[in-house]
Design a protein around this motif. Structure first.
Motif, PDB file in Angstrom:
ATOM      1  N   ALA A 119      93.290  27.840  52.879  1.00 30.63           N
ATOM      2  CA  ALA A 119      92.910  26.680  53.683  1.00 30.63           C
ATOM      3  C   ALA A 119      93.691  25.433  53.282  1.00 30.63           C
ATOM      4  O   ALA A 119      94.123  24.663  54.141  1.00 30.63           O
ATOM      5  CB  ALA A 119      91.410  26.431  53.544  1.00 30.63           C
ATOM      6  N   ARG A 122      97.348  26.048  54.399  1.00 28.72           N
ATOM      7  CA  ARG A 122      97.472  26.599  55.756  1.00 28.72           C
ATOM      8  C   ARG A 122      98.437  27.789  55.783  1.00 28.72           C
ATOM      9  O   ARG A 122      99.339  27.861  56.626  1.00 28.72           O
ATOM     10  CB  ARG A 122      97.926  25.514  56.735  1.00 28.72           C
ATOM     11  CG  ARG A 122      97.011  24.310  56.777  1.00 28.72           C
ATOM     12  CD  ARG A 122      97.513  23.249  57.743  1.00 28.72           C
ATOM     13  NE  ARG A 122      96.683  22.066  57.695  1.00 28.72           N
ATOM     14  CZ  ARG A 122      95.579  21.873  58.403  1.00 28.72           C
ATOM     15  NH1 ARG A 122      95.166  22.837  59.210  1.00 28.72           N
ATOM     16  NH2 ARG A 122      94.890  20.756  58.311  1.00 28.72           N
ATOM     17  N   TRP A 124      97.954  30.883  56.602  1.00 26.91           N
ATOM     18  CA  TRP A 124      97.260  31.991  57.259  1.00 26.91           C
ATOM     19  C   TRP A 124      98.198  33.151  57.589  1.00 26.91           C
ATOM     20  O   TRP A 124      97.904  34.308  57.267  1.00 26.91           O
ATOM     21  CB  TRP A 124      96.567  31.475  58.524  1.00 26.91           C
ATOM     22  CG  TRP A 124      95.648  30.313  58.276  1.00 26.91           C
ATOM     23  CD1 TRP A 124      95.821  29.027  58.679  1.00 26.91           C
ATOM     24  CD2 TRP A 124      94.433  30.337  57.516  1.00 26.91           C
ATOM     25  NE1 TRP A 124      94.790  28.229  58.229  1.00 26.91           N
ATOM     26  CE2 TRP A 124      93.919  29.008  57.515  1.00 26.91           C
ATOM     27  CE3 TRP A 124      93.722  31.325  56.845  1.00 26.91           C
ATOM     28  CZ2 TRP A 124      92.741  28.660  56.879  1.00 26.91           C
ATOM     29  CZ3 TRP A 124      92.546  30.981  56.200  1.00 26.91           C
ATOM     30  CH2 TRP A 124      92.064  29.664  56.224  1.00 26.91           C
TER      31      TRP A 124
END
Length: 266
Positions: A119, A122, A124
């Motif tokens: 998180a 970022r 992902w």
């Protein structure tokens, strides 16, 4: 009932002491300033980085039961050697069968930390790709070991993680190493092999415990070292990228100290 028998060190005292020695060496390097930028790249203060690794070691003693497999013949009170590492099979009495558990230090803590790093940075897509790569290697090399559960050669997660993280993103290699090394090992070695635990005679099949804890812990140490190496190579350019331009008239050491204090508070 049998809850007191759930908690035990996943490694023999000798091998657990080696991991403690690795942690102490890391502590000395951080205190000497040799890893000044390393913990910054992980988004942690120096104290928080050490607390994370200490909590992982201490937490390895604790298991949270989540399921039980049907009663079977159980192996108890032994040490099992796998690729030179001695894993402890706890001594149990009146045991119901194989208990599936989550290890606090080897699964819960690194798992939550990985989600935090995903998180914060970022990551992902890169995190998913690197975790899939490490997970695939761990799945293919993981072995069902009688009495222990699922085990993996200790250096497989660390070496695979280093290669994958540096190839996918040199700039974000440190957080990627922690994420993929932790989640990839837990998913590839433990979760995807749960169907093979039945019949191994393990009193406790701990996710992130005996068989994989040492690999997960070493990837945490590796992440700090990768961050440190990348910071040494980057030199002052990395310092500028992290801290911003130096303030004219203020000694560089003083500015570094002020920034470290701010990072630690974060």
């Amino acid at each position: 009932m049998f809850s007191n028998q759930l908690h035990y060190l996943p490694l023999s005292p000798l091998f657990f002491s080696i991991l403690v020695g690795v942690l102490l060496g890391l502590f000395i390097l951080i205190q000497l300033g040799a890893l000044r930028y390393a913990y910054m790249r992980l988004g942690l203060g120096s104290g928080a980085a050490l607390a994370l690794l200490v909590a992982s070691l201490i937490g390895s003693y604790f298991n949270i039961p989540i399921a039980e497999l049907p009663e079977q013949e159980i192996i108890s009170g032994r040490e099992i050697t796998y690729f030179g590492i001695h894993y402890v099979v706890p001594t149990v009495v009146d045991w119901p069968g194989t208990v599936i558990a989550v290890n606090v230090g080897g699964a819960l803590i690194p798992g939550l930390m990985s989600l935090y790093l995903l998180a914060r940075y970022r990551l992902w897509l890169l995190g998913l790709a690197s975790t899939a790569c490490v997970g695939a290697v761990c799945y293919s090399l993981a072995d069902p070991v009688p009495g222990v559960g699922i085990a993996l050669p200790v250096f497989v997660p660390a070496l695979t993680t280093a290669l994958v993280a540096l190839l996918l993103s040199y700039r974000q290699a440190a957080p990627l190493a922690f994420i993929s090394g932790s989640l990839g090992t837990l998913i590839g070695a433990d979760l995807l092999n749960l169907d093979k635990v039945q019949g191994l005679g393990a009193p406790i099949a701990s996710i992130g415990g005996a068989g994989t804890f040492d690999g997960v812990f070493l990837t945490g140490v590796l992440a700090v070292l990768i961050a440190s190496v990348s910071s040494w190579i980057g030199g002052d350019r990395l310092a500028v990228a992290i801290r911003g331009p130096l303030t004219p008239g203020v000694p560089k050491a003083q500015q570094s100290e002020r920034h470290d204090q701010r990072e630690t508070k974060v």
